[in-house]
Scaffold this motif. Sequence first.
Motif, PDB file in Angstrom:
ATOM      1  N   ARG A  56      42.478  45.408  31.869  1.00 19.84           N
ATOM      2  CA  ARG A  56      42.139  45.218  33.358  1.00 19.84           C
ATOM      3  C   ARG A  56      42.550  46.452  33.937  1.00 19.84           C
ATOM      4  NH1 ARG A  56      41.983  40.006  37.524  1.00 19.84           N
ATOM      5  NH2 ARG A  56      41.173  41.031  39.086  1.00 19.84           N
ATOM      6  N   TYR A  57      41.734  47.154  34.445  1.00 17.72           N
ATOM      7  CA  TYR A  57      42.220  48.451  34.844  1.00 17.72           C
ATOM      8  C   TYR A  57      42.708  48.395  36.471  1.00 17.72           C
ATOM      9  CZ  TYR A  57      40.028  50.520  30.981  1.00 17.72           C
ATOM     10  OH  TYR A  57      39.591  50.870  29.711  1.00 17.72           O
ATOM     11  N   GLU A 296      38.387  55.146  35.744  1.00 10.13           N
ATOM     12  CA  GLU A 296      38.041  55.263  37.101  1.00 10.13           C
ATOM     13  C   GLU A 296      36.945  54.107  37.344  1.00 10.13           C
ATOM     14  OE1 GLU A 296      38.601  55.707  40.824  1.00 10.13           O
ATOM     15  OE2 GLU A 296      39.296  57.497  39.640  1.00 10.13           O
ATOM     16  N   PHE A 297      35.819  54.255  36.492  1.00 10.51           N
ATOM     17  CA  PHE A 297      34.773  53.352  36.700  1.00 10.51           C
ATOM     18  C   PHE A 297      34.901  51.824  36.354  1.00 10.51           C
ATOM     19  CE2 PHE A 297      30.876  51.169  34.924  1.00 10.51           C
ATOM     20  CZ  PHE A 297      30.040  51.505  35.816  1.00 10.51           C
ATOM     21  N   LEU A 298      35.845  51.583  35.496  1.00  7.51           N
ATOM     22  CA  LEU A 298      36.179  50.203  35.328  1.00  7.51           C
ATOM     23  C   LEU A 298      37.471  49.612  36.015  1.00  7.51           C
ATOM     24  CD1 LEU A 298      36.120  50.416  31.276  1.00  7.51           C
ATOM     25  CD2 LEU A 298      34.531  49.534  32.635  1.00  7.51           C
ATOM     26  N   ALA A 299      37.987  50.394  37.041  1.00  2.16           N
ATOM     27  CA  ALA A 299      38.821  49.741  38.076  1.00  2.16           C
ATOM     28  C   ALA A 299      38.011  49.395  39.153  1.00  2.16           C
ATOM     29  CB  ALA A 299      39.881  50.803  38.356  1.00  2.16           C
ATOM     30  N   VAL A 300      38.116  48.068  39.534  1.00  2.00           N
ATOM     31  CA  VAL A 300      37.133  47.580  40.549  1.00  2.00           C
ATOM     32  C   VAL A 300      38.317  46.622  41.510  1.00  2.00           C
ATOM     33  CG1 VAL A 300      34.991  47.608  39.532  1.00  2.00           C
ATOM     34  CG2 VAL A 300      36.780  45.620  38.926  1.00  2.00           C
ATOM     35  N   MET A 301      37.791  46.215  42.640  1.00  3.68           N
ATOM     36  CA  MET A 301      38.686  45.504  43.625  1.00  3.68           C
ATOM     37  C   MET A 301      37.604  44.420  43.809  1.00  3.68           C
ATOM     38  SD  MET A 301      38.256  48.566  46.497  1.00  3.68           S
ATOM     39  CE  MET A 301      39.131  47.430  47.777  1.00  3.68           C
ATOM     40  N   ASP A 302      38.389  43.461  44.754  1.00  2.66           N
ATOM     41  CA  ASP A 302      37.705  42.261  45.386  1.00  2.66           C
ATOM     42  C   ASP A 302      37.201  42.561  46.784  1.00  2.66           C
ATOM     43  OD1 ASP A 302      38.230  40.874  42.787  1.00  2.66           O
ATOM     44  OD2 ASP A 302      39.682  39.829  43.851  1.00  2.66           O
ATOM     45  N   LEU A 303      36.320  41.906  47.087  1.00  2.00           N
ATOM     46  CA  LEU A 303      35.622  41.877  48.293  1.00  2.00           C
ATOM     47  C   LEU A 303      35.557  40.599  49.073  1.00  2.00           C
ATOM     48  CD1 LEU A 303      32.285  44.059  47.940  1.00  2.00           C
ATOM     49  CD2 LEU A 303      34.566  44.961  47.878  1.00  2.00           C
ATOM     50  N   THR A 304      36.166  40.690  50.411  1.00  2.00           N
ATOM     51  CA  THR A 304      36.101  39.349  51.190  1.00  2.00           C
ATOM     52  C   THR A 304      34.653  38.641  51.147  1.00  2.00           C
ATOM     53  OG1 THR A 304      35.748  40.406  53.010  1.00  2.00           O
ATOM     54  CG2 THR A 304      38.039  39.997  52.613  1.00  2.00           C
ATOM     55  N   ALA A 305      34.495  37.475  51.255  1.00  2.00           N
ATOM     56  CA  ALA A 305      33.385  36.794  50.919  1.00  2.00           C
ATOM     57  C   ALA A 305      32.533  37.010  52.083  1.00  2.00           C
ATOM     58  CB  ALA A 305      33.662  35.284  50.784  1.00  2.00           C
ATOM     59  N   GLU A 306      33.142  36.776  53.442  1.00  2.00           N
ATOM     60  CA  GLU A 306      32.454  37.255  54.690  1.00  2.00           C
ATOM     61  C   GLU A 306      31.793  38.532  54.787  1.00  2.00           C
ATOM     62  OE1 GLU A 306      35.400  35.840  54.457  1.00  2.00           O
ATOM     63  OE2 GLU A 306      36.857  37.367  55.211  1.00  2.00           O
ATOM     64  N   TYR A 307      32.524  39.516  54.171  1.00  2.00           N
ATOM     65  CA  TYR A 307      31.871  40.796  54.506  1.00  2.00           C
ATOM     66  C   TYR A 307      30.786  41.004  53.370  1.00  2.00           C
ATOM     67  CZ  TYR A 307      31.483  45.739  52.808  1.00  2.00           C
ATOM     68  OH  TYR A 307      31.077  46.637  52.469  1.00  2.00           O
ATOM     69  N   TYR A 308      30.963  40.584  52.282  1.00  2.00           N
ATOM     70  CA  TYR A 308      30.031  40.683  51.102  1.00  2.00           C
ATOM     71  C   TYR A 308      28.779  39.944  51.596  1.00  2.00           C
ATOM     72  CZ  TYR A 308      27.564  40.047  46.679  1.00  2.00           C
ATOM     73  OH  TYR A 308      26.551  40.022  45.894  1.00  2.00           O
TER      74      TYR A 308
END
Length: 423
Positions: A56-57, A296-308
């Motif tokens: 997990r990056y 860089e490419f494999l490092a990802v972040m979560d987005l809030t459900a309401e924003y998404y």
Amino acid sequence: MLYHLYELNQAALTPARAAADVYRLLFRNPLNPASHTPLGKSAAAALELFERTTRRYHKPIWGIDEVEIGGRKVAVHERPIIEKPFCKLIRFERDVSRWRRLTDSKILIVAPLAGHYPTLLRGTVRDLLPDHDVYVTEWQDARFVPRAEGPFDLDDYIDYVMEFIRYFHGDVHVMGVCQPTVPVLAAVSLMEADGDPAVPRSMILMAGPIDARQNPTAVNCFAESKELDWFRHNVITQVPWPYPGMMRLVYPGFLQLSGFMGMNLDRHMKAHRDLFHNLVKGDGDSADKHREFYDEFLAVMDLTAEYYLQTIETVFLEHKLPRGKMKHRGTPVQPAAVNRVGLMTVEGEKDDISGLGQTYAAQILCKSLPPLLRQHHIQEGVGHYGVFNGSRFRAEIMPKIREFIATHQRRRGLLARALRLSA
């Protein structure tokens, strides 16, 4: 449950990853006779490949410590200017003369909040720094934001952008790259409609889905093939313990990454196969380039459900901005109100995420802008990432952006001087 299963899988693989790393070091140790044999090199390569594909990056660092200005190296320091629960405004402060700090044009880069970290724009920032005072929005991973901080949706995003723009009191050029083109245009439209004196000198919108109906890509077609409830029921999940954002509803980064990988699966499989062969034959330069890109490419972040969900509905399902239906906290977003801010749109000929015409739509929507304040550029031979990164960006796109910014820096200054004289 989906997020919990993912975390369980990551935890279960941890001992195997640790063992793979240990044996990889063993097979690469020059004191080990096996490290010089084809079998030993193949084993070390296979073990590294296993460790990298199951890891997990984490958030990459910017790593911009210096930049060349006028033929000499100048130190660069990251400094937070504004800190909010879901975003920090970062300044890349250069060790330059006071005169240069006062005269170099300021540019606010609104980074995408679409799964990857803002460091994806590292090359963009580095290329802008020799001539500009650069600020970047550094969005926070939602799984690290406690639920006590409240929700974060597209309206909040637009509020953040307006607050950051107002920080400069009108002396800034704002650049939206990909996803932020919509909230940036919305923020500037709202400020123009209010007659806000802090509107930016110009805005540069690059490779974004202003009107996703134009030349729809695979991303657009997939979004339009589903109902909003499908996204709500299939890709929204809760952050598990022990993250600070435990119980927050999010669109997890690992699902976004699965989508990114699936779009070009053959290419990614070939890249990892090439990594194996390069490691076996000792091609360190090629292996390092692979590691740099995929770290860089494999490092990802979560987005809030309401924003998404609000973004999916507003941008990809109902196309509210180009249809004149978009609202911000009940106030209509009217790009036709934009009449003071220079507008530059940039698109890539081979963009497979935001098709040709999707960003240009901003030129149509901002119908009150005179031709003098408009510019559009299509870059031949580049895909989505090539619009804001790489050799073609530096050699062909960056000079046009630099000239556009310089033009509107002088224009606002001349206008302000004329107003002072007339008073």
